[in-house]
Design an enzyme around this catalytic site. Structure first.
Site, PDB file in Angstrom:
ATOM      1  N   THR A 363       9.060  -9.372  36.239  1.00 58.10           N
ATOM      2  CA  THR A 363       9.702 -10.601  35.809  1.00 58.10           C
ATOM      3  C   THR A 363       9.520 -11.615  36.918  1.00 58.10           C
ATOM      4  O   THR A 363       9.305 -11.264  38.068  1.00 58.10           O
ATOM      5  CB  THR A 363      11.205 -10.336  35.565  1.00 58.10           C
ATOM      6  N   THR A 364       9.643 -12.887  36.574  1.00 58.14           N
ATOM      7  CA  THR A 364       9.670 -13.897  37.622  1.00 58.14           C
ATOM      8  C   THR A 364      10.813 -14.856  37.367  1.00 58.14           C
ATOM      9  O   THR A 364      11.098 -15.227  36.224  1.00 58.14           O
ATOM     10  CB  THR A 364       8.326 -14.650  37.712  1.00 58.14           C
TER      11      THR A 364
END
Length: 550
Positions: A363-364
């Site tokens: 994820t970012t």
């Protein structure tokens, strides 16, 4: 306690301060792209979209236009918070019966087309930009288009995660050619190009969401799905819309902490904080035995409720108010003995979702604030590393596998149903006390809610600044049963020994382990000064907007 000077003296980086805007992201060029958009007169939303788009080029194992997006936007002029849920739904033609007819009795494989829900990110960009954007979308996406076309250097920690994620997907048609073009594992400094993605981003810049959900991209996605036996239909894409939602909150001591409502896991962070509030954590001391024991046990209780009750609220009545009740929290906290309590391997409710042990950590998260004090807390993901690995031809994107987070048994709040959104791990956070406003987030699958609670406690209970609050050693418990806990080496040895004596089964994590996630934060204080922080567990930075010249 106030957010003053940190008392965590091992802080490695200084907080970035500015009178103007700041963008904090997990990759330096993405943060700088967002700051450049602020320089050009862009809003915090413009900057966040620009940074997110560059991250999709730089960190293709973590995020991209084939995934989902959530955001909280603080509007300084009105003091209002706006929540956006841009997570996609299952195809109309997909159900448990359909899977069983295909011989799939449980969860599909990670690379199965049946793990793919409608990607929501592009619709999320379009919706955010329509409400809060200042610059044309094509200008906002221009940095990402440039890097996709001309190449972007692979950063150090990204290279490690890239190779780990690509290893099991290398045989999927087209994957090697796009994501391992060097004929060997990626190395730090390799230049990565994705010209098909550049073309796709360029079309999104000029046509908005229609370029993705109605045009050639949609046609290629549907063709791929059909060829693999998928059920995605044109209407599933065309009719999908993000949803503006009212963020939910709790009061933690003097601060109000905000998360987005289900189908996300943010409610578990608020539930943890409600339980933690029943204990004098500042008196216990930061990362002390008593404080960590309380947090770990509160995590188990909060996540057991998450597993039992949280799903898509359009399909079932999720008891948000009851789960956030201070009375319930006091009752649950009463089962935690801070002084000499022993770790518990199982807590009620006992009917847990086995699928929630899936280890998606890719994820970012980014946070952006502009000169006017607007703040965007934005998180975006394709779920597992490189997701399905299924490359939509001539688009440069892989399809996410967020559908793996459905429950594949009948009758659960999170059971797979047509046009239903699965429980989603990715959560943006926001907190405020008077004029101090903080947009924050920490990535890493089901690490996120427990990491949010630890970040909030670092600030509220221990007076850490936002940089120190991100850097401080953390624990995470990725599973939903048992006494296993991952913990970072920065927690003192004597504390770890005492936790083990209480029955916590500790695993010491590698310094660059993805399990603890990577966080970012921006803050605006009572004087209008902007602060930015980026977690050294990642490759990022907080990049300030340049002052006006001339």
């Amino acid at each position: 306690m106030a957010t003053g000077e940190s008392n965590y003296r091992e802080q490695a980086r200084s907080t970035v301060l500015s009178k103007f805007g700041i963008v904090a992201a997990s990759q330096t060029l993405a943060a700088e792209a967002g700051a450049m958009i602020l320089d050009r007169g862009g809003s915090a939303v413009d900057a966040a979209i620009a940074a997110n788009a560059v991250l999709g080029v730089a960190e293709p194992m973590m995020c991209g236009i084939g995934g989902d997006l959530f955001a909280i936007v603080y509007e300084a002029s009105t003091g209002k918070l706006h929540g956006l849920n841009a997570s996609g739904w299952a195809p109309e033609g997909l159900s448990l019966d359909v899977l069983r007819a295909k011989g799939i009795a449980g969860s599909p494989d990670r690379s199965s087309i049946h793990a793919v829900t409608v990607p929501g990110s592009v619709a999320g960009w379009d919706t955010l930009h329509a409400k809060f954007g200042n610059l044309p979308l094509a200008e906002v996406l221009a940095p990402a288009v440039y890097y996709a076309e001309h190449g972007i250097p692979v950063a150090e920690r990204i290279a490690t995660h890239w190779n780990e994620g690509a290893a099991e997907l290398i045989g999927i048609p087209g994957f090697r050619e796009v994501f391992m073009p060097w004929g060997r594992p990626v190395r730090t400094g390799d230049i990565f190009r994705n010209p098909h993605l550049a073309r796709t981003l360029r079309s999104i810049g000029t046509q908005g969401r229609d370029a993705f959900y109605n045009g050639p991209v949609a046609e290629r996605l549907l063709d791929l799905s059909t060829s693999l036996g998928g059920t995605m239909a044109r209407a599933d894409l065309q009719e999908f819309q993000p949803v503006w939602v009212q963020p939910i909150s709790t009061k933690y001591r003097d601060w109000t902490v905000w998360e987005l409502p289900p189908n996300g896991q943010g409610i578990a962070a608020l539930s943890m904080l409600n339980m933690m509030e029943n204990f004098p954590l500042p008196d216990f001391g930061h990362n002390s035995v008593r404080a960590l024991h309380v947090m770990i046990e509160a995590k188990k209780l909060a996540y057991s409720d998450l597993a039992a009750y949280v799903g898509d609220p359009k399909f079932s009545d999720v008891p948000v108010e009851a789960l956030l009740s201070k009375d319930l929290a006091a009752q649950r906290a009463g089962s935690i003995d801070a002084e000499c309590g022993h770790a518990r391997g199982q807590v009620l409710p006992s009917e847990l979702m086995a699928v929630l042990n899936a280890q998606g950590k890719d994820t970012t998260y980014l946070s952006a604030t502009d000169k006017d004090g607007n703040i965007v807390s934005l998180i975006q993901s394709i779920y597992q590393s490189f997701a399905t690995g299924l490359l939509v031809p001539e688009t440069g994107m892989v399809l996410h596998n967020r559908g793996l987070l459905f429950n594949f048994a009948s009758g659960h709040v999170n059971s797979l149903e047509p046009r239903k959104r699965p429980l989603n791990t990715i959560i943006p956070g926001f907190m405020e006390c008077g004029e101090r406003k903080i947009g924050f987030g920490i990535m890493g699958g089901f690490n996120q809610a427990q990491a949010h609670a630890q970040f909030v406690s670092n600030i509220v209970d221990f007076g850490f600044n936002i940089q120190a609050a991100l850097e401080a050693p953390r624990f995470t418990k990725a599973t939903f049963e048992g006494c296993d806990v991952q913990i970072e080496p920065g927690v003192p040895v004597e504390v770890r020994l005492q936790l083990a004596a209480r029955g916590h089964e500790l695993e010491l994590t590698d310094p660059i382990s993805a399990s603890m996630g990577r966080g970012n934060a921006t803050m605006v204080d009572e004087h209008g000064v902007k602060y930015g922080a980026s977690d050294p567990r990642g490759d990022g930075q907080a990049a300030p907007q340049s002052p006006p010249v001339g």
